[in-house]
Structures are given as C-alpha cells and as structure tokens.
Design a protein around this motif. Sequence first.
Motif, PDB file in Angstrom:
ATOM      1  N   GLU A  16      -3.112  67.797   2.076  1.00 38.88           N
ATOM      2  CA  GLU A  16      -3.598  67.713   3.453  1.00 38.88           C
ATOM      3  C   GLU A  16      -2.373  67.599   4.354  1.00 38.88           C
ATOM      4  OE1 GLU A  16      -6.351  64.909   6.370  1.00 38.88           O
ATOM      5  OE2 GLU A  16      -6.543  64.708   4.187  1.00 38.88           O
ATOM      6  N   THR A  17      -2.290  68.487   5.319  1.00 37.21           N
ATOM      7  CA  THR A  17      -1.070  68.621   6.114  1.00 37.21           C
ATOM      8  C   THR A  17      -1.400  68.390   7.581  1.00 37.21           C
ATOM      9  OG1 THR A  17      -0.278  70.246   4.500  1.00 37.21           O
ATOM     10  CG2 THR A  17       0.887  70.130   6.602  1.00 37.21           C
ATOM     11  N   ALA A  18      -1.014  67.231   8.099  1.00 36.80           N
ATOM     12  CA  ALA A  18      -1.417  66.832   9.451  1.00 36.80           C
ATOM     13  C   ALA A  18      -0.422  67.319  10.502  1.00 36.80           C
ATOM     14  CB  ALA A  18      -1.561  65.317   9.523  1.00 36.80           C
ATOM     15  N   ARG A  19      -0.944  67.435  11.716  1.00 39.36           N
ATOM     16  CA  ARG A  19      -0.149  67.867  12.862  1.00 39.36           C
ATOM     17  C   ARG A  19       1.073  66.988  13.088  1.00 39.36           C
ATOM     18  NH1 ARG A  19       0.668  64.987  16.968  1.00 39.36           N
ATOM     19  NH2 ARG A  19      -0.602  63.522  15.818  1.00 39.36           N
ATOM     20  N   GLY A  20       0.875  65.647  13.005  1.00 40.40           N
ATOM     21  CA  GLY A  20       1.974  64.741  13.297  1.00 40.40           C
ATOM     22  C   GLY A  20       3.150  64.937  12.367  1.00 40.40           C
ATOM     23  N   GLY A  21       2.868  65.094  11.077  1.00 38.46           N
ATOM     24  CA  GLY A  21       3.945  65.309  10.115  1.00 38.46           C
ATOM     25  C   GLY A  21       4.670  66.612  10.368  1.00 38.46           C
ATOM     26  N   ILE A  22       3.932  67.667  10.725  1.00 36.87           N
ATOM     27  CA  ILE A  22       4.567  68.952  11.020  1.00 36.87           C
ATOM     28  C   ILE A  22       5.527  68.800  12.192  1.00 36.87           C
ATOM     29  CG2 ILE A  22       4.158  71.301  11.840  1.00 36.87           C
ATOM     30  CD1 ILE A  22       1.495  71.251  10.340  1.00 36.87           C
ATOM     31  N   LEU A  23       5.076  68.116  13.240  1.00 38.07           N
ATOM     32  CA  LEU A  23       5.906  67.976  14.436  1.00 38.07           C
ATOM     33  C   LEU A  23       7.113  67.073  14.198  1.00 38.07           C
ATOM     34  CD1 LEU A  23       3.088  67.711  17.097  1.00 38.07           C
ATOM     35  CD2 LEU A  23       4.812  69.511  16.982  1.00 38.07           C
ATOM     36  N   ARG A  24       6.903  65.990  13.439  1.00 30.46           N
ATOM     37  CA  ARG A  24       7.985  65.036  13.234  1.00 30.46           C
ATOM     38  C   ARG A  24       9.023  65.520  12.235  1.00 30.46           C
ATOM     39  NH1 ARG A  24       3.629  61.473  13.159  1.00 30.46           N
ATOM     40  NH2 ARG A  24       3.667  61.476  10.879  1.00 30.46           N
ATOM     41  N   ALA A  25       8.555  66.166  11.166  1.00 28.73           N
ATOM     42  CA  ALA A  25       9.489  66.440  10.075  1.00 28.73           C
ATOM     43  C   ALA A  25       9.277  67.781   9.396  1.00 28.73           C
ATOM     44  CB  ALA A  25       9.395  65.316   9.032  1.00 28.73           C
ATOM     45  N   GLY A  26       8.448  68.655   9.933  1.00 34.18           N
ATOM     46  CA  GLY A  26       8.272  69.968   9.347  1.00 34.18           C
ATOM     47  C   GLY A  26       7.478  69.928   8.045  1.00 34.18           C
ATOM     48  N   LEU A  27       7.597  70.977   7.271  1.00 36.27           N
ATOM     49  CA  LEU A  27       6.878  71.097   6.007  1.00 36.27           C
ATOM     50  C   LEU A  27       7.763  70.659   4.847  1.00 36.27           C
ATOM     51  CD1 LEU A  27       5.161  74.588   6.519  1.00 36.27           C
ATOM     52  CD2 LEU A  27       4.166  72.315   6.882  1.00 36.27           C
ATOM     53  N   ALA A  28       7.130  70.149   3.804  1.00 35.19           N
ATOM     54  CA  ALA A  28       7.879  69.641   2.651  1.00 35.19           C
ATOM     55  C   ALA A  28       8.143  70.728   1.616  1.00 35.19           C
ATOM     56  CB  ALA A  28       7.110  68.491   2.000  1.00 35.19           C
TER      57      ALA A  28
END
Length: 884
Positions: free
Chosen positions: A550-562
Amino acid sequence: MEIKSIQAIQGANVYSHHPIIRTVVDLQEWAEKESKTLGDFNSRLIQILPTLYEHHCSRGKRGGFVERLHEGTYIGHIIEHVTIELLTLIGETIPYGKTMAILEAPGEYEIIFNYDSLEAGIEGFKQGFNIVERLLAGELPDIQEPLGKIRKVKAEFELGASTRAILEAAQKRGIPVQRLNEGSLLQLGYGRNQRRVQAAMTDQTSCIGVDIACDKELTNRLLYEGGVPTPRGYITSNEEEAVKSFHRLGKTAVVKPYNGNQGKGVSLKLNTEAEIRSAFRVAQTYGNHVLVEEYIEGRNYRLLVIGNRLVAAAERIPACVIGDGVSSIEELVHYENESPLRGEDHEKVLTKIKIDPAVILSLAQKNLTLESVPGEGEIVYLRDSANLSTGGIAHDVTAQVHPDNAELAVYAARIIGLDIAGIDWVIEDISLSYKEQEGAIIEVNAAPGIRMHLHPSQGTPTDVGQIMVDHIYPVGNGRIPIVSITGTNGKTTTTRMIGKMLYDRQLNVGMTTTDGIYISGKALRRGDMTGPESARIVLRHPDVQVAVLETARGGILRAGLAYDYADVAVITNVASDHLGQYGVETLEDIAHVKSLVAEVVQPHSYVVLNADDPLVAQMADKTKGRVIFFSMEKDNLTVRKHLARGGTAVFVRRGVILLCQGDRSFKISTVKQLPITWEGKAVHNLQNALGAIAAGWALGLTAEEIHSSLKKFESDPTCNRGRLNLYKIAGVNVFIDYGHNAAGIKEIVKTLKRFKASSLVGCVTVPGDRPDETIREVARVAAKGFHRLIIREDGDLRGRKPGEIAKIMLDEAVACGMDSKQISVVLPEREAFKYGLEQCQPGEIFVMFYENLEPIEEEIKLKLTNPETLNFERISKSVTVEVG
C-alpha cells in the motif's frame, strides 16, 4: 539568507524519476531582487564560474542561463545553477534542476536538483549557497576551495571502484541494488532472491575463509600442506626475534605485518640486521605481530579467482617515478600525484603515491633519499611491494597465464575456502608452468581489489564486475513480483484482497498497510506502514516471495518510492483529501502524485486503472505498462474502446463480474458471492474487488483461483480489520470504518442506507492538518447522511486547538440544516464511541469513524463480554463544546 532544510529523496519522486535533493531557503531581503539590479554581480559570477555559459536553462540552448542572468532572474534560481555547476565540475551528472517559490511562505524557495553522490550533492548545495551569499556581499570567492571541499566529501562517501563496478554490472542486468550503509555493503535483488555483496565479498564468502586469509602464517601452512609452493616464514613480536628469524632463513627476507593488507608496512629485499630492525619497526605500526619470511625473486602477479575459475590476472608494478634530470624524487612524486587518474584511496583508477617509512627504507637500500635527483628517463622504484593501494600500477596478463598456473590459483583459493580470492604469486614468467621455474604464492587475499583488472595501465580490461554479478546470479535478476496500490480511498482493502489471493497460493507474502507490516499473515510491525521505509523492510525480508505494498501519498511526497518499478500498479481513485499539504492544492495535484506509481512501471508490467474516475483513466497516457481497466458502469466508453483495441478490463454486467481480453470473456464471480460487497450494498468495496481481481489476473492467477480466494474474504476483523466491520451490540448494528474524508464517508453512508435501518448515527471528525474547507466538506456530507451526529476529535490535533475542529464541523452541520439537537460534541475518541453507542436504540445503525482502532475494539469486546455495562445514560462530562 538562510537554509531552512535539506532533504534527500532516493527513489523515484514527483519531481524526477531519479534521486533528488530538495532544499528550502529563506532569501529574506534578497527574495524579490533580480540579478540585473545587483551591479557587477553577474560579471563576478561569470568570472569565477565561466562554465555557466554551458547551461541551457529554459532557453534550450547554450548560454541560456547567462541570458537569464542579464535579463534578470531571482537569487534562488542562481543558487540552483551554481550548485549544479559545482557538482558538474567534480564529475557529477546533474540532468535536472528546478526552483519554485513557496506561495504560503513569502521569501522562501524550493531548490531541487538530481544527484549522483548524496553527500557530495548536499555539500555542493551548501557551497553553492555560500558562494552566492559571498557574491551578494561584494566578494570574489576562490572557486577552488569549495570544489576541494565537495571532492573531499565525495571521496569519503562514494563507493570504491570494486563496489561501483558490481553495482553498474547489476544495473545492466536489471538487478535492483540498494546501498545498506555508508560503506560498500549492497543488497542485490529483493526479498527471498536477494544477495548481499561488500566490495569483492559475497554472502557466500566463507567467514572462516576470510579469517584464514587474514592469518598469513596459517595461510602459508595450509598451502604448504596442500603442496602449494610458499615462502618459509616466522611470526615475531620484537626486534630480536625478527633478527633471529632472519638468520634462521639465511637469505634475503621480507618483513610485513602479520595481519596486514594492501601492502601497508611491507618491506622487501632485506639483507642486513639493520634493515630487518628498521623494517620491523615500520611493520609493527600496523600490529603487534610481524611476519619475517624469505624473499622470493621474480615478478609480482595477482591472479583473480571467482567461483572456481581464473577470470583475470595482472602483473603489478611497484610505485615508481621517472627522472627528468632536474626534479627531486619528492618533487617527482608530487607531479605524479597530480595525475587525474590518481585519487586519495580507491575512488579512482590509481591511488596517489604515499611517502612513508617503507619508501624511505627502500630508497636507502638504493643509496637514495627524497632529495636525490634522478637522471632523465631513469626509473626509480619507491618500494618493492607492488600493491595499487600504495601507488603501484598493473599490466593485464590474463591471456598469458599458463593452464597449470591457473589451476594452482584455483586450488589455492579452495584450500583457504574462498569463492572470490586474489592470489599473489611471485614467479619469473606467468606464461610458463610453475613446475618449470622457481616461485611461490605469497598471499591469498579475501575481498581482493579489482581496479587493476578493470583499468590496467597496459593491456585489455576485464569486466570483473559483470563476472562477479554472474557468479552471484547465474540466472535471473534477483527480483520478486511487486504490487503497488495507491489512490485516495480503498487502498487498504484492495491491498488485503490481493495479499489473500497470493497467500492462498502458498506464497510468502510481504504486505504493507495502514495498520502494519505483515509477513505471511503475521504482523511484523503495527501502525501506519504505507511509506517507502516500510516497503524497504518488506523488500529486504529474506523470506518474502511477493511484495504487496500500500503506497500512500504522504510517503511518495516525502521520500519517493522504495522500489524502481512495480510489476503491477493499482490506482483505485482520486478524491479530495490532504489538500494544502506539500503543495498539493487541487484534485489534479493529487492525481499527479498518485500517477507516479503508474509512470515508473516497465513495458512488461501492468497498470490497473479505475475507468470510472476520469483523473485515473487519464493515467493510461502516462504509463509504458500494459493497462487493465476496471469499471462499475454498465457500458463505460473507456472500457469499450480499450477492449476494441484488444485490451483487458474487469467490469460488472447483470450482477456478474467479468474479465475480458479483447473478445474473450472470463466469469470471475457474481457480485453477491463476494462477502466484501455485502450482497452488492457496499458499492465501494465492489469497486475495490474489481481492482484486486485485475491485479490478480495480471499476476497470472486464474479466474478460479481469484474466485476461490475472494469468496472467503469477509468484511470482518480477520480479513479486513477496521474496514466496515459489523458488531451487533444490544440490538444496535455497530459499524467500524476508517473513513476520514468526504468521499469515503459518503460511500459508507450510501452503503448503510441500503440496510434499511430505523436511523443512521455517525461519529466523525477530520484530521487537524486539513484545511478548514475540507473540514466543512466532511461536516456537510455527515449532516446530509446521518440522522444523528457525534463530533469528536483525534488525539493528535496536528496543530489545532482543542475543540477547534469540532466547532467548525458543528457550525457547518447546523448551517446545512441539521437540527442542533441531533448533534453532540464529545472530543475524546473512546468516550465519543461509548456515548454514541449508549444513545442508540435497538434497530439503529451506529458507525464509528476511528483514528485509533485498538481502544474501540477494546470497548466493543467489553460490551460484548459484559452486556450489562451498556447503559443509555448521557455522558454529559464528555461533552466539551456547547451545542445550539
């Protein structure tokens, strides 16, 4: 001016698909100043950085940025270009940079740019900022000083030549690589298929083998017992023992640290007691015990063995200088070290020559000093040991190695127990069999350097990095299937359904959700785990066969994709939520963030898109992947066109879920056969199921396999905890859900109205970091959807004052026409739940939209276990905001 923050985003992100550094600067009094108004600022800037003429900027041509300077551009933009140029001058490649004003913070700017080396990029920005600041103060800074500082940081943190070669070779084969520390430890691949390497060691390299290789006396003894020619030697701990050992040998000797490496502290061709004593003192600076062994006459060769075969060989030439008849040896060393090929350590093709006691001793043996002036063309060898780490060079001789010698090198590596080994061999001619000449293997090295094979000073380079990667991964690319699910609502339910389908196939599933990280159904960590760090935990887990993230908006904005790309990307929908955060102001902005998951997929991967959501459907134009649409509509035009082109889609027709590929059709299930849909009442969950079905198909599951899993996927705490879970308490139907935005709450209201209850009662709030208008929108939806309303607040108010959110919601609900007598305000979450439940009558539906699930579940358990605790008295002490 002030640097407010510096943030590195290592994965693909909304700015670039490559790593970036995002900085925020407060330009203060310089915020609105343009370069054309700053006197001779532009000329001084170009004077110290004339290479800025190469910057195209937005003009798309050489000199474009300088044109902008003369026309007038802002200071933040100038800092960006100065930073990029500094990094370019030290060898970095920076294809992207951008500067943007932060509207909500006047005077502050975002400066964003790509980087190769993280630490060098950060230092480059600091130095660029400092240079512009000094120019604004009227100074003319020396550019070499900041460049030197950036180079120093880069050299300290960047990967060495060996590790870098492995990384580049892995990337060529499509193998994902993660750096696990600030050193040279890399993870290749994901999950169960991962492998780890550190320099020239792999996770298959024997620890015992490494220990043996570090014990020179034991290495020699094991080789000798195995019939391998080796030099005689003795371990000593003081000068007298060293001298006695020298006499026992009765011939020219070598003195070196017992557990040394890289040729440090090694002295060769020692013929007198004085030389032995001096060499002993040099060697003992690297360790208490010193090895005295016989000197073997011949050339110095390094043979590289990987996986029981010889892959490369080099003749190593000791550090030397060539006289010009004028310069001293010390000056010649200085000139040689100025070569761009030489670096401080292992970061370049060659290492700078170091003048140390071993060099002084070697020169003394030749009756020379550092002040001696060699004749023109005279070669002076500065030491006898030939390691590259002490300034030596190498000539490739791989093609010349006699088969007997190759066989013996492999045998020596096996004796020590190393899968990768550097065999140091002193012999006169490597092209002749060792059986026909004198010589000896003097060392077997674990984690051997490979620079000499990658970049020999003479001869043909060998791509040792590729050979090592092929040794680690004889087949495959180390990947596991990755499914990434994003969207505004429905992510968690969709993620769990996909996870169940895979888990039912006996696969070890690693899953990240809003309530934790799960490995094969067992919770590894609790809490909201939808960011990139949680995804990395799954991708680094040694048991995981497939990752469902599950890939949330906040994580994408803060630190991109893993991850670099997903095999299946699912986008559920785009709705109004989190507006006003990280520069996201509109639905289109939210769609832009979510679309990153689709943009990075590869042509062989799949993207599952909601055809009923125009913003999601448009993402088909942004992806290279194969698109599967899903739709709730009877005759969606996007789906019809897609199927006409031979595409794949999942949709509902007459209560049946179909998957179609072109003109082929597969029945998955009836809607009523899926418990998650509540016999079709929960339309939003049906939509989630369609997305999950499409993902399952993309992963290769059959229609039967998909159906068999989803028919057992209940809307209960076991399968879908915290998502429309139903409890019957004293005749009241209590639903628990995570709805926290207007779209989510509206869907729950639609669903519950289909249950035909006597009335609907809702307990709602909005997270404090949402704009006032978003709070009012939720209040309007709740006021129109529920007969009675309990307004609460989260424990974490996210910057709001106690009662502030509740007051906004109360006022808006009343303004919408809801009777204030039907609204209660109970701020603490658990008390609000108790209050709402105790106010309900049998036959009513009470829905609790929670922040923290555990306390609510505890309260439910208490009510179910002890029904007598349920009373219907008003808890007036919990009402903290006056109503009406």
